[in-house]
Design an enzyme around this catalytic site. Structure first.
Site, PDB file in Angstrom:
ATOM      1  N   ASP A 173     -42.357  28.506   1.771  1.00  0.00           N
ATOM      2  CA  ASP A 173     -40.922  28.232   1.619  1.00  0.00           C
ATOM      3  C   ASP A 173     -40.387  27.670   2.934  1.00  0.00           C
ATOM      4  O   ASP A 173     -41.096  27.627   3.937  1.00  0.00           O
ATOM      5  CB  ASP A 173     -40.161  29.509   1.187  1.00  0.00           C
ATOM      6  N   HIS A 198     -49.967  27.021   5.668  1.00  0.00           N
ATOM      7  CA  HIS A 198     -50.411  26.850   4.287  1.00  0.00           C
ATOM      8  C   HIS A 198     -49.600  25.804   3.531  1.00  0.00           C
ATOM      9  O   HIS A 198     -49.535  25.834   2.304  1.00  0.00           O
ATOM     10  CB  HIS A 198     -50.391  28.205   3.555  1.00  0.00           C
ATOM     11  N   TYR A 248     -46.367  26.584 -10.243  1.00  0.00           N
ATOM     12  CA  TYR A 248     -45.739  26.093  -9.007  1.00  0.00           C
ATOM     13  C   TYR A 248     -44.312  25.605  -9.250  1.00  0.00           C
ATOM     14  O   TYR A 248     -43.428  25.850  -8.420  1.00  0.00           O
ATOM     15  CB  TYR A 248     -46.605  25.008  -8.342  1.00  0.00           C
TER      16      TYR A 248
HETATM   17  C1  BJW Z   1     -42.876  43.334   3.712  1.00  0.00           C
HETATM   18  C2  BJW Z   1     -41.728  43.458   2.972  1.00  0.00           C
HETATM   19  C3  BJW Z   1     -40.547  43.403   3.690  1.00  0.00           C
HETATM   20  C4  BJW Z   1     -43.317  43.561   1.602  1.00  0.00           C
HETATM   21  N1  BJW Z   1     -40.593  43.237   5.011  1.00  0.00           N
HETATM   22  N2  BJW Z   1     -42.891  43.181   5.020  1.00  0.00           N
HETATM   23  C5  BJW Z   1     -63.453  34.728   6.737  1.00  0.00           C
HETATM   24  C6  BJW Z   1     -63.846  35.874   6.055  1.00  0.00           C
HETATM   25  C7  BJW Z   1     -63.696  35.982   4.677  1.00  0.00           C
HETATM   26  C8  BJW Z   1     -63.144  34.927   3.937  1.00  0.00           C
HETATM   27  C9  BJW Z   1     -62.754  33.801   4.615  1.00  0.00           C
HETATM   28  C10 BJW Z   1     -62.913  33.700   5.986  1.00  0.00           C
HETATM   29  N3  BJW Z   1     -62.432  32.492   6.378  1.00  0.00           N
HETATM   30  C11 BJW Z   1     -61.967  31.851   5.285  1.00  0.00           C
HETATM   31  C12 BJW Z   1     -62.159  32.619   4.191  1.00  0.00           C
HETATM   32  C13 BJW Z   1     -61.797  32.284   2.794  1.00  0.00           C
HETATM   33  C14 BJW Z   1     -60.330  32.457   2.510  1.00  0.00           C
HETATM   34  C15 BJW Z   1     -59.896  33.898   2.771  1.00  0.00           C
HETATM   35  O1  BJW Z   1     -59.258  34.219   3.734  1.00  0.00           O
HETATM   36  N4  BJW Z   1     -60.211  34.797   1.849  1.00  0.00           N
HETATM   37  C16 BJW Z   1     -59.840  36.220   1.971  1.00  0.00           C
HETATM   38  C17 BJW Z   1     -58.748  36.575   0.968  1.00  0.00           C
HETATM   39  C18 BJW Z   1     -61.066  37.052   1.782  1.00  0.00           C
HETATM   40  N5  BJW Z   1     -59.538  31.522   3.288  1.00  0.00           N
HETATM   41  C19 BJW Z   1     -59.393  30.270   2.917  1.00  0.00           C
HETATM   42  O2  BJW Z   1     -59.952  29.833   1.923  1.00  0.00           O
HETATM   43  C20 BJW Z   1     -58.529  29.380   3.784  1.00  0.00           C
HETATM   44  N6  BJW Z   1     -59.257  28.192   4.070  1.00  0.00           N
HETATM   45  C21 BJW Z   1     -60.225  28.149   4.972  1.00  0.00           C
HETATM   46  O3  BJW Z   1     -60.451  29.067   5.723  1.00  0.00           O
HETATM   47  O4  BJW Z   1     -60.939  26.958   4.967  1.00  0.00           O
HETATM   48  C22 BJW Z   1     -62.223  26.944   5.600  1.00  0.00           C
HETATM   49  C23 BJW Z   1     -63.167  27.857   4.834  1.00  0.00           C
HETATM   50  C24 BJW Z   1     -63.200  27.852   3.452  1.00  0.00           C
HETATM   51  C25 BJW Z   1     -64.057  28.701   2.745  1.00  0.00           C
HETATM   52  C26 BJW Z   1     -64.886  29.606   3.433  1.00  0.00           C
HETATM   53  C27 BJW Z   1     -64.832  29.616   4.830  1.00  0.00           C
HETATM   54  C28 BJW Z   1     -63.985  28.728   5.529  1.00  0.00           C
HETATM   55  C29 BJW Z   1     -57.294  28.940   3.021  1.00  0.00           C
HETATM   56  C30 BJW Z   1     -56.358  30.040   2.727  1.00  0.00           C
HETATM   57  C31 BJW Z   1     -55.208  29.515   1.871  1.00  0.00           C
HETATM   58  C32 BJW Z   1     -54.259  30.617   1.432  1.00  0.00           C
HETATM   59  N7  BJW Z   1     -53.390  30.105   0.442  1.00  0.00           N
HETATM   60  C33 BJW Z   1     -52.348  30.956  -0.112  1.00  0.00           C
HETATM   61  C34 BJW Z   1     -51.620  30.174  -1.230  1.00  0.00           C
HETATM   62  C35 BJW Z   1     -50.705  29.122  -0.663  1.00  0.00           C
HETATM   63  C36 BJW Z   1     -50.052  28.346  -1.743  1.00  0.00           C
HETATM   64  C37 BJW Z   1     -49.167  29.185  -2.599  1.00  0.00           C
HETATM   65  O5  BJW Z   1     -48.176  29.758  -2.113  1.00  0.00           O
HETATM   66  O6  BJW Z   1     -49.446  29.280  -3.787  1.00  0.00           O
HETATM   67  O7  BJW Z   1     -51.435  31.346   0.914  1.00  0.00           O
HETATM   68  S1  BJW Z   1     -52.949  32.514  -0.736  1.00  0.00           S
HETATM   69  C38 BJW Z   1     -51.548  33.453  -0.244  1.00  0.00           C
HETATM   70  O8  BJW Z   1     -51.955  34.425   0.731  1.00  0.00           O
HETATM   71  C39 BJW Z   1     -50.620  32.465   0.486  1.00  0.00           C
HETATM   72  C40 BJW Z   1     -50.182  33.290   1.661  1.00  0.00           C
HETATM   73  O9  BJW Z   1     -49.719  32.460   2.710  1.00  0.00           O
HETATM   74  C41 BJW Z   1     -51.429  34.047   2.005  1.00  0.00           C
HETATM   75  C42 BJW Z   1     -51.189  35.263   2.862  1.00  0.00           C
HETATM   76  O10 BJW Z   1     -50.410  36.198   2.190  1.00  0.00           O
HETATM   77  P1  BJW Z   1     -49.301  37.033   2.991  1.00  0.00           P
HETATM   78  O11 BJW Z   1     -48.269  36.132   3.497  1.00  0.00           O
HETATM   79  O12 BJW Z   1     -49.964  37.921   3.956  1.00  0.00           O
HETATM   80  O13 BJW Z   1     -48.614  37.847   1.806  1.00  0.00           O
HETATM   81  P2  BJW Z   1     -49.136  39.134   1.020  1.00  0.00           P
HETATM   82  O14 BJW Z   1     -48.459  39.128  -0.277  1.00  0.00           O
HETATM   83  O15 BJW Z   1     -50.601  39.231   1.037  1.00  0.00           O
HETATM   84  O16 BJW Z   1     -48.594  40.358   1.883  1.00  0.00           O
HETATM   85  C43 BJW Z   1     -47.220  40.668   1.939  1.00  0.00           C
HETATM   86  C44 BJW Z   1     -47.020  41.738   2.980  1.00  0.00           C
HETATM   87  O17 BJW Z   1     -45.633  41.917   3.168  1.00  0.00           O
HETATM   88  C45 BJW Z   1     -47.592  43.103   2.585  1.00  0.00           C
HETATM   89  O18 BJW Z   1     -48.338  43.618   3.677  1.00  0.00           O
HETATM   90  C46 BJW Z   1     -46.350  43.969   2.329  1.00  0.00           C
HETATM   91  O19 BJW Z   1     -46.527  45.318   2.732  1.00  0.00           O
HETATM   92  C47 BJW Z   1     -45.353  43.303   3.214  1.00  0.00           C
HETATM   93  N8  BJW Z   1     -43.957  43.430   2.788  1.00  0.00           N
HETATM   94  N9  BJW Z   1     -42.094  43.629   1.631  1.00  0.00           N
HETATM   95  C48 BJW Z   1     -41.807  43.160   5.627  1.00  0.00           C
HETATM   96  N10 BJW Z   1     -39.361  43.534   3.052  1.00  0.00           N
END
Ligand code: BJW
Ligand code: ZN
Length: 245
Positions: free
Chosen positions: A101, A116, A64
């Site tokens: 960010d 987040h 981090y």
């Molecule tokens: C471009 C580009 C350009 C490239 N222009 N585009 C229901 C079903 C299944 C699982 C769950 C569910 N509900 C909850 C869960 C569990 C879990 C979850 O979702 N798991 C799945 C992965 C399966 N969720 C959680 O645990 C959440 N909590 C929660 O729901 O609590 C209650 C609960 C808990 C447990 C069970 C059930 C309920 C919390 C989620 C926290 C996410 N945290 C992170 C880290 C944050 C801190 C850090 O930065 O270190 O957040 S993980 C990471 O992923 C970060 C991001 O915000 C998040 C999303 O990622 P994002 O932004 O979409 O980025 P990428 O990299 O995935 O994608 C980038 C995209 O950009 C790509 O598509 C590229 O193509 C594109 N791209 N260049 C435009 N120039």
């Protein structure tokens, strides 16, 4: 396509945006997934979870601190600026971001909801005391709370943790009010964030996706513009401006 989208935006009554890591990619901040994804060699599931922190807080903190350094020195890109301009024009009403960010704010956006958390915030694991930082901590040693001595942690939301309830409530409220939502730069796999645009769809609204790659949301999106957020959002803004002025 961009012209059609600009028209939809101009005709909207309540436009919002859901943004993800891809929106900051053109500021040289790595995404988590997808092509060119991955922060260093780690998958977010590996380090962005409470178990990893409990097991090896130094390793997680080092990751981090390194990311904080990168993010604090980054500059908003054309996508952040276009979103801020759309808000200034009175068209975009709110940004719901998954990003930790502060590039939307630094580009001038005012109504930004951080689902987040933020790399600017550090929180005590003991007493819950929270504060903002200008610089990343130097690790080692592990940073400790000045009030109670417990270990501090990054003010972000890890897997398995609840999103800040008041932020999530407001995000759902924003989606309920939206007739159009721009979903930009997110892989749309992390819940509950990925479900937010479905609220707009359920209410008969329009989803505009901006992403170089397909995502699970592409199937339900009314418009999918395949391109980089910086370039696409700049084009959209320019079309909107042409129609307005
Ligand atoms: C471009 C580009 C350009 C490239 N222009 N585009 C229901 C079903 C299944 C699982 C769950 C569910 N509900 C909850 C869960 C569990 C879990 C979850 O979702 N798991 C799945 C992965 C399966 N969720 C959680 O645990 C959440 N909590 C929660 O729901 O609590 C209650 C609960 C808990 C447990 C069970 C059930 C309920 C919390 C989620 C926290 C996410 N945290 C992170 C880290 C944050 C801190 C850090 O930065 O270190 O957040 S993980 C990471 O992923 C970060 C991001 O915000 C998040 C999303 O990622 P994002 O932004 O979409 O980025 P990428 O990299 O995935 O994608 C980038 C995209 O950009 C790509 O598509 C590229 O193509 C594109 N791209 N260049 C435009 N120039
Ligand atoms: Zn404390």
């Amino acid at each position: 396509m961009v012209k059609d989208v600009a028209e939809v935006i101009l005709n909207s009554t309540y436009l919002t945006a859901l943004t993800g890591a891809g929106v900051s990619a053109e500021s040289n901040i790595p995404t988590f997934r997808g092509k060119d994804g991955l922060w260093n060699k780690y998958r977010p599931e590996e380090l962005a979870n409470p178990q990893a922190f409990a097991k090896d807080p130094e390793k997680v903190w080092k990751w981090y601190a390194w990311r904080m350094e990168k993010v604090f020195n980054a500059k908003p890109n054309k996508a952040h600026i276009a979103f801020a301009e759309l808000e200034k024009l009175g068209i975009l009403k709110a940004i719901v971001t998954q990003n930790v960010d502060d590039l939307h704010e630094r580009a001038g956006s005012k109504n930004v909801l951080h689902l987040h958390g933020s790399l600017r915030v550090v929180r005590c694991t003991g007493c819950g005391f929270e504060f903002e930082v200008e610089e990343p901590p130097e690790i080692p040693p592990l940073p400790a709370c000045e009030r109670c001595g417990s270990i501090l942690r990054p003010g972000v939301v890890w897997f398995g943790e609840m999103l800040p309830p008041e932020v999530l409530d407001r995000a759902f409220m924003e989606m309920e009010r939206s007739d159009v939502v721009i979903v930009a730069g997110t892989s749309a796999v992390v819940q509950p964030a990925a479900s937010l645009p479905l609220v707009v769809k359920r209410n008969g609204g329009i989803i505009i996706e901006v992403n170089p790659s397909r995502t699970p949301l592409s199937e339900v999106a009314d418009f999918s513009i395949r391109g980089k957020a910086g370039e696409v959002m700049e084009e959209i803004l320019s079309e909107v401006r042409k129609a307005l002025f």
